[in-house]
Design a protein around this motif. Structure first.
Motif, PDB file in Angstrom:
ATOM      1  N   PHE A  90       6.767  -1.958   1.875  1.00  8.74           N
ATOM      2  CA  PHE A  90       7.037  -1.882   0.438  1.00  8.74           C
ATOM      3  C   PHE A  90       7.281  -0.453  -0.032  1.00  8.74           C
ATOM      4  N   GLY A  91       6.968   0.474   0.801  1.00 12.85           N
ATOM      5  CA  GLY A  91       7.150   1.853   0.396  1.00 12.85           C
ATOM      6  C   GLY A  91       6.133   2.307  -0.616  1.00 12.85           C
ATOM      7  N   VAL A  92       5.068   1.555  -0.795  1.00  9.90           N
ATOM      8  CA  VAL A  92       4.018   1.979  -1.726  1.00  9.90           C
ATOM      9  C   VAL A  92       2.661   1.779  -1.049  1.00  9.90           C
ATOM     10  N   GLN A  93       1.657   2.361  -1.674  1.00  7.35           N
ATOM     11  CA  GLN A  93       0.304   2.222  -1.162  1.00  7.35           C
ATOM     12  C   GLN A  93      -0.206   0.810  -1.437  1.00  7.35           C
ATOM     13  N   THR A  94      -1.163   0.443  -0.669  1.00  6.55           N
ATOM     14  CA  THR A  94      -1.730  -0.882  -0.838  1.00  6.55           C
ATOM     15  C   THR A  94      -2.217  -1.094  -2.267  1.00  6.55           C
ATOM     16  N   PRO A 122      -2.729  -0.300   6.260  1.00  4.88           N
ATOM     17  CA  PRO A 122      -2.009   0.342   5.151  1.00  4.88           C
ATOM     18  C   PRO A 122      -0.622   0.829   5.573  1.00  4.88           C
ATOM     19  N   THR A 123      -0.481   1.229   6.791  1.00  3.29           N
ATOM     20  CA  THR A 123       0.854   1.698   7.187  1.00  3.29           C
ATOM     21  C   THR A 123       1.837   0.556   7.200  1.00  3.29           C
ATOM     22  N   GLU A 177      -7.548 -11.737   8.201  1.00  3.02           N
ATOM     23  CA  GLU A 177      -7.733 -10.742   7.139  1.00  3.02           C
ATOM     24  C   GLU A 177      -6.936  -9.484   7.408  1.00  3.02           C
ATOM     25  N   SER A 178      -6.623  -9.275   8.626  1.00  3.95           N
ATOM     26  CA  SER A 178      -5.907  -8.043   8.943  1.00  3.95           C
ATOM     27  C   SER A 178      -4.410  -8.320   9.106  1.00  3.95           C
ATOM     28  N   GLY A 179      -4.018  -9.474   8.691  1.00  2.00           N
ATOM     29  CA  GLY A 179      -2.623  -9.834   8.873  1.00  2.00           C
ATOM     30  C   GLY A 179      -1.869  -9.906   7.560  1.00  2.00           C
ATOM     31  N   ALA A 180      -0.587 -10.129   7.695  1.00  2.00           N
ATOM     32  CA  ALA A 180       0.258 -10.366   6.525  1.00  2.00           C
ATOM     33  C   ALA A 180       1.114 -11.577   6.851  1.00  2.00           C
ATOM     34  N   TYR A 181       1.299 -12.426   5.861  1.00  2.00           N
ATOM     35  CA  TYR A 181       1.987 -13.683   6.127  1.00  2.00           C
ATOM     36  C   TYR A 181       2.995 -13.970   5.019  1.00  2.00           C
ATOM     37  N   VAL A 182       3.988 -14.693   5.404  1.00  2.85           N
ATOM     38  CA  VAL A 182       4.900 -15.185   4.379  1.00  2.85           C
ATOM     39  C   VAL A 182       4.792 -16.697   4.394  1.00  2.85           C
TER      40      VAL A 182
END
Lengths: 771, 1064
Positions: free
Chosen positions: B977-981, B970-971, B948-953
């Motif tokens: 992406f240069g935008v907020q979540t 969030p960072t 849940e705390s990860g990001a995947y492709v």
């Protein structure tokens, strides 16, 4: 006689009408017995400088079946403000605006000198004329360059409000969009496909313009509004001048490769079809001129004249005779159909052909013949013949009006005893059946109205009439008193955009031929008769074999002589023609020999070309075509016309021959030697130089006034071009009858009979009881 | 006459004696060293073998993943043998006297795979663990130790096959000594079974058993590699040879270990691992059985890949028939030494069954996947181009096969024997060369065709259309300028990128300075607008054709121009087009006439080429090829879906055929907002060899970059034109079925308008006759084509396979990647003819049969309760479960009709790598990328593996998702992406070019993926528990399907039940 001659000329001058017979027999039978049919040559827009400008509408007879126009022959009751129609005897009230008329104050149309009068119908909206250039690109660079120059020049000669369009074709047909910025745009059609108007319309995206076009009629008084809806293909010359110039500049010879031993693939038929469709869709019933420039025959698709293979030569008269012209019939049908479509909409098709070989004018002739277009035949677009001729298309008359007019209809009204048999000329039938239409057809019959899409001041039609039997009436009423009336009503669109209406009313006396034959014979106009007969013969030659036509001509001549000559039966020596008939056999002799009827040595294209002009030109010019004019220049006296006879060819003479199609200057043998010796350059022989100049000056005068530009030939005794002269002159001296050194003139090497022999035979046959 | 061979070939001194020969090759190809010996592949290893095993083991231990499973296995086996009940293995061996090796294998197999699936299993399990592993190990072990090095999974199989079939003599012989040495027990049975022993020495010499008669004198060209001379290495060889044999076996067994191996791998001996895990599993499982199978215990793709990858230490060398290449998804180098690179041709099995019965029984399809223009690694040698001059390609006079390394020269070099039909053909005098004492041509290594499996020949005029040299190809761009197209900005964008960039990327032939591809432009709505861009013009000219019934090209000269000549006019045109149509109101478009026009333009210019067609809407304008909206999503997934997925008429098919016959193809770029009937329209691409690209709801912002990149890739990939491919095989088998995107006018030749490096075809082979078991069998694919520079060439791909009559050598030689590729294509093809259910059932039945046959013939000793998977096929269940759930096959209403058609068509031309990726997507974690370790380890397609705390492709070669866990930092999002979540939008989001390590690493990774896939996959960003997360979840193929497909574990139960049903 003199009086009759004057009468003819005066009539021609005033009304543009010459009748074959100027006294009409009062019965049908008698009319047919006159041999030469009762008819006239009518020049609807005969140039007249003295016509008043009339800007009101004509007054019409109120009888529905009549609708004749008020004319000087009507009897008028000034008190009652009533006029009686001279055609149907209907009594009509004058319209309110005529309330002020009286014997002293008559409107122009009642003035006897205005049996011909022209109304300008200012209420009809102005529509500028349209010029659509349809240009073949299958030609070499030089020709195309010359053609482009001519087209540029044409743009400058057009009225500025005229609309123009451009279609080019080679293997494909390109319809060019005008005024595209930055990118030239064209719609392209396959050259092998015949398209219906509807298809053309759809493919050009014109269907959508239709609603806007329809919106125009709703406010017809604001014609400029329609400017916004100018099609992208056809725009005012003032607007698209630049873009058209660019387009022409970019025009290159057709890029598709032409294989060895092949002709270029040329889609003339498809291009014409598209062009016709375009005009039909955008400008129905509006004057438009479709100018087709071709440098060769159509080799593919509809209207194909010959296939691609060079080894197949284009059809000759011989091929046609033996039915060896594979594509001809189909092509003729195609072009005839195109021509009908165009003519119905008042569109003119011009054919400008420039090639050494035939280009298919034979098949395409209907395009010009039906629409009153020009047919021009030259060797190349890069010749002065073409360039000057083309320039003359846009010529103006003395009043600075363009000579060309559009969309004319000619309607003929007749008094009861007269009926219309038909017309021969550059026109099509409007199929208007009326009570005065005869059952007997001669020429384009079955109607009393014709459409002449392209009409010029010299356009001349042959019209033929019939007198119907009114035996009872004839016996009852006083025959001498009876007159027949004919009224010609010509509507046309002037290039200024105005609709105009010209009315010519004429009347002739009716005589009982049984009792007054000499009077009728005296009223015979042999020039008009010759031309009329020539036109009938040419008209027939289109559908019949040449020999049949010649036989018919001979028969008619013999019968005419039998009827009107003075002779003792079976005694040729006693044969004598009355004054009004003396020239007629000679005309017939030359007509028989002319290229109009003789196809030998002519290609079908040339025949078509020659015949086209016979059908359109006025009487004088037609006579020149039938019997060329020959002038002689010598130190022996002033220039004089001489007999068209081999005896006129003398060594110390310069001859100038005008055959209408050719202008030929012939230097006699001695003259030629002098020229070779350079005498004309010697100051002491200034007179010789002048002598040489004289025919040149005369020739150039003819050249300037003649349309199309004749082929101009200068030759000398023994020169190859001298054949043009030699085959025209009457071969009174030939190798058979000429004793060397004895005769004057030049012997002609021919087996043709000469005029003298011809006359002998004629006399013999005429007086013979067996014929 | 003979064109100078490529430089590389020249290097070697041609005429030298054998020994020398051995050296030169080495110069040429560093690896070739080994060539001289028959088992060249192994040579490399051979040298090392002694040392290697220990090393490997050591290594193996080191890598926790235990990638070198094979070696381990073997080793383990060794060790185990002693420990485990060898008798059992022995017992088995007797059963299969002839092939003693195999039986053990079988036994081995069970252990790995047998999972305590079902109730029955438990009981058995206890037995299996002990027995099977033992057996397997024992058996394998002997061979294994040596094999490792080479084995890199692929190698062993070939050897095994060879053993089984013909070349056994060589290999077994050498092998045995070594093998037996260590495992005496094992060896015994083997020896007797293999008659080869006695022959061994000769066999070595002969190199190629095939040419027994000829060999002695000539040492048949093919055989050359295994220079007989090298008797010295025999010891080495045997080892190598052995390994392969065993290897294969070991493979079988090896995989079995897989589940456990991961766990055990690191610490334990490789060999031990299998048994150990199994046992563990079993033990564990037994208790768990009632509960669930631990997903970690089942064979899984990630682990297998990692293990295989680790085993690849040496280049794969194709110097013997029937060598099983490494897994397709692994990173390996291939050296062509007689058979072609597996990137060009792969076979479903490298040991062909000798009779049709075996295929019928085993249900293993005999098929080839051919990618004739596949991209090679930069460090692999591309096919050299030869030029025979006037005589043209040298061919067998009877079957017309082209000269290859397996042709054998006889009569002193005056004639050669065809390896396909065995006819003797006279050698053209220009081509003659003397033979050396081993019967090999003196110039064999100077000539690519005599020593390589892949080469090209410059064709002669006879091979050209109308016997005229072809013109260089041309590209035609046809752009939709209707209202939709203009409004979306598409027209302007296409013109822009063409003008500013793309035209500089036009392809050129290898070695060419500039591209000589001509380009042409046309636009269309209800009419077609052609443009004259001749360089002499001041401005472009537009020619409009609206005669749609009978379309034609209105200009000849100036439509196709070289961009470098007409750049000014082209630029001006590309500026004009958007302006000209800026205000168009035309919404109706046409399509068929546009394509027709393209064909005609190319025909008119007498050249081949490509039509790039950009279209936005269904062609509803009145014209040929008019279509109407017949979409009915409700039918998808039902029995009636085939009506929707089949073309409604054959207009576009016919066009495709016309394309193919004129040497051109249509690449269709569609930008639909609605249904487009790709099922019908796409036919033109399918038949011509083109490709469809689809951009739904195109906007420059979302898709601009992708369009640009795809076009560029399209230009740059190797593409050839007017191609014709024919596959020839040895007598006894022949190609009968062809799958892929191409056109056929007869039963043997595939016609491609164009074919490029991404395209692959499958060819099924059928037995006409029994094949002799002792022989090899050969495959030759010949592709005749026009290159991008307009040169007419032939590419010849030759592959040698072995023949067997034993299932025990068939299974180890199977290539599952190829099998799945073939099964997938067969399934997709039947979508338009059959019903979804029966297709799925067929696939499952086939899989079950394949496994059941194995069970029956190779693992009889196991109990019925065990699910036993052959080593090479152990991933079959996971692939099958993925396949029956995949969008292309069973897309339901979540996939639009057009997308479905697109997928189907895409799959039909996919190469093996593509189908693998499509069936089993790759997942990488993005949140902990290490710059020095890219790509990171793959993750299994299981939702529970995502943190849940990860990001995947995740990507499958067609589409790419980035999944953000709900607790993702969030960072991380900000720096990526240069935008907020909170502002993440699935389609709009893009990886911004930010200067921070996260962004850099992720971008590097994504580019790696895209380059590897040769596609710019569309990227969606998905947040956990997003409304569209289910779409993403659908790609987690081991989970329960989005639309109801079974999870992997459940499927295993199901499959097991099926197998037992069959066996009963």
């Amino acid at each position: 006689m003199a009086t009759y001659q004057e009468f003819f000329l005066q009539n021609e001058e005033r009304d543009g009408v010459r009748f074959t017979w100027n006294m009409w027999p009062s019965s049908r039978l008698e009319t047919t017995r006159l041999v030469v049919p009762l008819g006239c040559l009518f020049t609807p827009l005969k140039e007249r400088l003295d016509l008043p400008a009339i800007n009101y509408e004509p007054v019409l007879c109120t009888r529905d079946s009549c609708r004749a126009i008020l004319n000087p022959f009507c009897s008028v009751d000034y008190r009652a403000k009533i006029w009686i129609c001279n055609f149907c005897l209907q009594r009509n009230n004058f319209p309110p605006q005529y309330a002020g008329i009286s014997e002293q104050l008559t409107p122009a149309e009642l003035s006897p000198q205005f049996t011909t009068i022209e109304y300008t119908l200012i209420r009809v909206p102005i529509s500028p004329a349209i010029f659509l250039f349809v240009v073949d690109t299958c030609m070499d660079e030089d020709d195309l360059t010359a053609l482009k120059e001519s087209l540029q020049m044409a743009l400058s000669l057009l009225p500025t409000d005229a609309l123009v369009g451009l279609i080019t074709f080679g293997r494909m047909v390109h319809v060019h969009e005008l005024n595209c910025e930055n990118m030239a745009r064209s719609y392209v059609f396959r050259g092998t496909k015949d398209l219906t108007t509807k298809q053309v319309q759809d493919m050009l995206g014109l269907a959508k313009h239709q609603p806007s076009a329809r919106s125009v009629p709703t406010n017809p008084n604001v014609p400029p509004q329609s400017n916004a809806f100018y099609s992208k293909f056809i725009q005012p010359v003032s607007v698209c001048d630049m873009s058209l110039t660019d387009l022409l500049g970019e025009l290159r010879p057709d890029p598709w490769p032409v294989l060895q031993a092949k002709r270029s693939l040329r889609s003339t038929g498809a291009a014409l079809s598209v062009a016709t469709g375009l005009l039909e869709a955008l400008y129905p019933n509006t004057g438009a001129r479709l100018m087709l420039f071709i440098a060769g025959p159509c080799t593919q698709g509809p209207g194909m004249i010959i296939d691609e293979e060079l080894k197949h030569t284009i059809r000759s008269h011989h091929d046609i005779e033996i039915d060896n012209a594979k594509y001809m019939k189909k092509a003729i049908r195609f072009y005839e159909n195109i021509a009908s479509r165009a003519s119905i909409n008042g569109h003119v098709i011009d054919l400008y052909s420039a090639a050494l070989d035939q280009t298919g004018l034979h098949e395409m002739k209907y395009c010009t013949n039906y629409t009153g277009g020009h047919m021009v035949m030259s060797d190349s677009f890069n010749t002065s013949l073409f360039k000057q001729t083309f320039q003359k298309v846009f010529a103006k008359d003395n009043k600075n009006d363009y000579r060309m007019n559009f969309g004319a209809t000619l309607e003929v009204k007749c008094s009861r005893e007269v009926k219309v048999c038909g017309a021969i000329g550059s026109c099509v039938s409007l199929a208007q059946r009326a009570s005065n239409v005869s059952e007997t057809e001669l020429g384009i019959g079955g109607t009393n109205a014709w459409k002449i899409s392209g009409i010029y001041p010299n356009s001349t039609l042959s019209l033929f009439f019939e007198i119907i039997n009114q035996q009872q009436e004839a016996t009852q009423s006083v025959p001498t008193d009876q007159r027949g009336y004919v009224q010609f009503i010509t509507h046309y669109q002037h290039l200024s955009g105005y609709k105009k209406l010209r009315v010519t009313t004429i009347s002739r006396n009716l005589l009982d031929a049984t009792t007054h034959l000499p009077a009728i014979a005296a009223s015979f106009d042999q020039e008009c008769a010759s031309v009329s007969m020539a036109r009938i013969a040419v008209f027939r030659a289109d559908t019949e074999e040449g020999s049949d036509v010649l036989r018919w001509l001979d028969k008619m001549l013999i019968r005419l002589c039998q009827k009107f000559a003075v002779y003792e039966k079976d005694n040729p020596g006693s044969f004598q023609l009355t004054d009004t008939f003396t020239l007629y056999p000679q005309f017939m002799y030359h007509l028989r020999r002319s290229q109009l009827l003789q196809v030998f040595n002519n290609s079908p294209d040339e025949s078509a070309f020659y015949r086209h002009y016979l059908l359109g030109e006025d009487l004088t010019q037609c006579l020149v075509m039938i019997q060329p004019i020959l002038y002689a220049y010598s130190f022996n006296g002033p220039p004089e016309p001489v007999l068209l006879d081999s005896s006129s060819i003398l060594p110390d003479r310069i001859l100038l021959m005008d055959t209408f199609y050719h202008i030929l200057i012939y230097h006699g043998e001695t003259i030629a030697q002098w020229i070779k010796a350079g005498y004309q350059d010697l100051p002491e022989y200034e007179n010789f130089k002048q002598l040489l100049q004289a025919p040149v000056g005369d020739a150039s005068e003819i050249l300037q006034n003649r349309f199309p530009m004749p082929r101009y030939v200068v030759t000398e005794a023994g020169g190859s071009q001298a054949r043009f002269l030699l085959y025209k002159v009457n071969p009174s001296q030939t190798h058979t009858n000429c004793v060397w050194g004895q005769a004057v003139g030049a012997p002609i090497l021919t087996d043709d009979v000469n005029l003298q022999t011809f006359m002998e035979h004629l006399k013999k046959l005429a007086v013979s009881t067996s014929t | 006459m003979l064109a100078g061979p490529p430089p590389s070939f020249n290097a070697g001194p041609p005429t030298q004696p054998m020994q020398q020969q051995a050296h030169p090759p080495s110069q040429m190809y560093p690896n070739q060293f080994q060539q001289p010996t028959l088992p060249p592949n192994f040579q490399g290893n051979q040298h090392q073998p002694p040392a290697l095993p220990p090393n490997f083991q050591g290594n193996q231990q080191a890598p926790p993943a235990g990638p070198p499973t094979y070696p381990n296995m073997q080793q383990q086996q060794y060790q185990q043998q002693p420990t485990l009940p060898p008798p059992s293995s022995v017992g088995n061996q007797p059963q299969f006297p002839p092939q003693s090796h195999y039986p053990p294998d079988n036994q081995q197999l069970p252990p790995p795979t047998h999972f305590p699936l079902q109730p029955p299993a438990p009981g058995n399990q206890p037995q299996y663990p002990s027995q099977p592993p033992m057996m397997s190990n024992g058996i394998n072990q002997p061979s294994m130790p040596q094999t490792y090095p080479n084995q890199g999974p692929p190698l062993p199989p070939p050897s095994s096959s060879s053993v089984a079939a013909t070349s056994n003599s060589l290999r077994p012989a050498p092998i045995t000594p070594n093998q037996f040495g260590p495992p005496p027990t094992m060896g015994v049975p083997q020896f007797p079974s293999q008659p080869s022993f006695p022959n061994q020495p000769p066999s070595n010499l002969a190199g190629m058993p095939q040419y027994p008669g000829t060999q002695p004198p000539f040492s048949g060209p093919p055989s050359t590699f295994p220079s007989a001379n090298q008797p010295p290495p025999p010891t080495g060889y045997p080892q190598q040879q052995l390994p392969p044999q065993y290897g294969s076996q070991s493979h079988l067994s090896g995989p079995s270990t897989v589940p456990g191996s991961q766990l055990n791998g690191p610490g334990t001996y490789p060999g031990q691992m299998p048994p150990a895990p199994v046992q563990q599993q079993q033990q564990q499982q037994q208790p768990y059985q009632p509960q669930r199978i631990d997903p970690d215990m089942v064979p899984n793709v990630v682990q297998v890949l990692e293990q295989s990858q680790e085993k690849i230490q040496q280049p794969f060398i194709t110097n013997a028939p029937g060598l099983l290449p490494p897994l397709v998804a692994t990173d390996f180098v291939c050296q062509d030494q007689g058979s072609c690179n597996p990137r060009f041709i792969r076979s479903t099995t490298y040991t062909i069954p000798n009779a049709h019965d075996m295929i019928k029984q085993s249900h293993i399809p005999i098929a080839l996947a051919i990618s004739p223009l596949a991209n090679l690694r930069p460090d692999e040698l591309g096919p050299p181009v030869t030029n025979f001059g006037e005589i043209g390609p040298v061919r067998c006079h009877r079957c017309k096969a082209y000269m290859c390394s397996f042709m054998q020269f006889i009569d002193g070099g005056k004639r050669f024997l065809c390896c396909f039909c065995e006819a003797a053909t006279d050698v053209p005098t220009e081509y003659f060369n003397h033979l050396d004492h081993s019967g090999r041509r003196m110039d064999w290594y100077q000539r690519p065709e005599l020593c390589l499996g892949t080469y090209e020949i410059v064709a002669t005029k006879q091979y050209c259309k109308d016997e005229k040299w072809p013109e260089p190809p041309a590209f035609i761009f046809m752009i939709d300028v209707s209202y939709n197209s203009v409004r979306s900005g598409l027209v302007e964008y296409i013109c822009h990128i063409l003008k500013t960039d793309l035209l500089d990327y036009l392809p050129k032939d290898q070695g060419a300075e500039t591209s000589n591809v001509r380009v042409g432009f046309a636009t269309f709505d209800k009419q077609i607008h052609f443009y004259n861009i001749k360089n002499t013009l001041g401005q472009p000219q537009m020619m409009i054709v609206s005669d749609l019934e009978d379309i034609f090209v209105p200009l000849l000269d100036g439509f196709l121009c070289l961009p470098q000549d007409s750049r000014g006019v082209i630029n001006s045109l590309l500026e004009q087009i958007p302006q000209t149509f800026a205000n168009t109101q035309e919404t109706e478009t046409i399509l068929a006439p546009v394509i027709q026009a393209g064909i005609q333009a190319l025909k008119g210019a007498n050249c081949t080429g490509k039509i790039y067609l950009f279209s936005t809407t269904l062609p509803i304008a009145v014209a040929p090829g008019k279509l109407s909206n017949r979409d009915d999503k409700k039918l998808l997934g039902s029995d009636k879906e085939k009506t929707l997925l089949a073309p409604i008429n054959n207009v576009y098919t016919k066009l495709g055929e016309e394309c193919a016959q004129n040497g051109c193809a249509v690449d269709l770029f569609v930008f639909p907002n609605n249904y487009l009937d790709l099922a019908t329209i796409g036919e033109v691409c399918r038949v011509s060899g083109g490709q469809i690209y689809k951009f739904n709801y195109f906007s420059i912002e979302n898709d601009g970059e992708r369009l640009h990149d795809e076009l560029k890739r399209n230009f740059q990939r190797t593409t050839v034109f007017d191609a014709l491919m024919r596959v020839r095989t040895s007598a006894g088998i022949r190609p009968i079925d062809f799958l892929g995107n191409f056109y056929m006018t007869n039963a043997t030749e595939m016609i491609f308008g164009t074919i490029d490096s991404d395209k692959s075809v499958s060819v099924e082979l059928k037995h006409d006759d029994k094949l002799p078991v002792e022989s090899n069998t050969y495959i030759q694919a010949a592709l005749l084509y026009t290159s991008i520079s307009g040169q007419r060439r032939l590419r010849i791909l030759t592959l040698a396979l072995t023949v067997t009559s034993a299932y025990t050598s068939l299974y180890p030689a199977c290539d599952l990647d190829t099998i799945m590729n073939y099964i997938t294509k067969v399934a997709i093809r039947s979508v338009t003819m059959s019903t979804p259910k029966s297709i799925r059932d067929n696939i499952i039945t086939q899989a079950a049969n394949m496994l059941a046959c194995y069970r029956k013939n190779c693992a009889q000793a196991t109990t019925a309760g065990q699910l036993i998977l052959p080593e090479t096929l152990k991933l079959l269940p996971v692939y099958v479960t993925a396949l029956i759930k995949c969008d292309a096959l069973t897309g339901t209403q979540t996939v639009s009709t057009d997308d479905r058609s697109l997928l189907m068509q895409r799959v039909m031309s996919m190469d093996i790598k593509g189908t693998f990726a499509y069936l089993y997507p790759r997942i990488y974690a993005l949140h902990d990328l290490d710059e020095n370790n890219l790509p990171p380890p793959m993750i299994r397609c299981l939702y529970e593996r995502l943190s849940e705390s990860g990001a995947y492709v995740i990507e499958n070669g067609l589409v790419m998702y980035i999944w953000l866990g709900s607790q993702v930092n969030p960072t991380f999002v900000q720096s990526l992406f240069g935008v907020q979540t909170g502002h993440i939008q699935p389609e709009k989001c893009r990886i911004v070019d930010l200067d921070n390590p996260i962004s850099r690493n992720v971008r590097t990774l994504l580019n790696m993926i895209r380059n590897e896939r040769n596609a710019h996959m569309k990227l969606f960003v998905i947040q956990q528990r997003d409304s569209i997360e289910p779409f993403f979840k659908n790609y987690l193929v081991e989970d329960k399907g989005f639309t109801g497909g079974a999870s992997y574990v459940d499927f295993l139960y199901h499959l097991h039940r099926e197998i037992r049903n069959i066996l009963q």
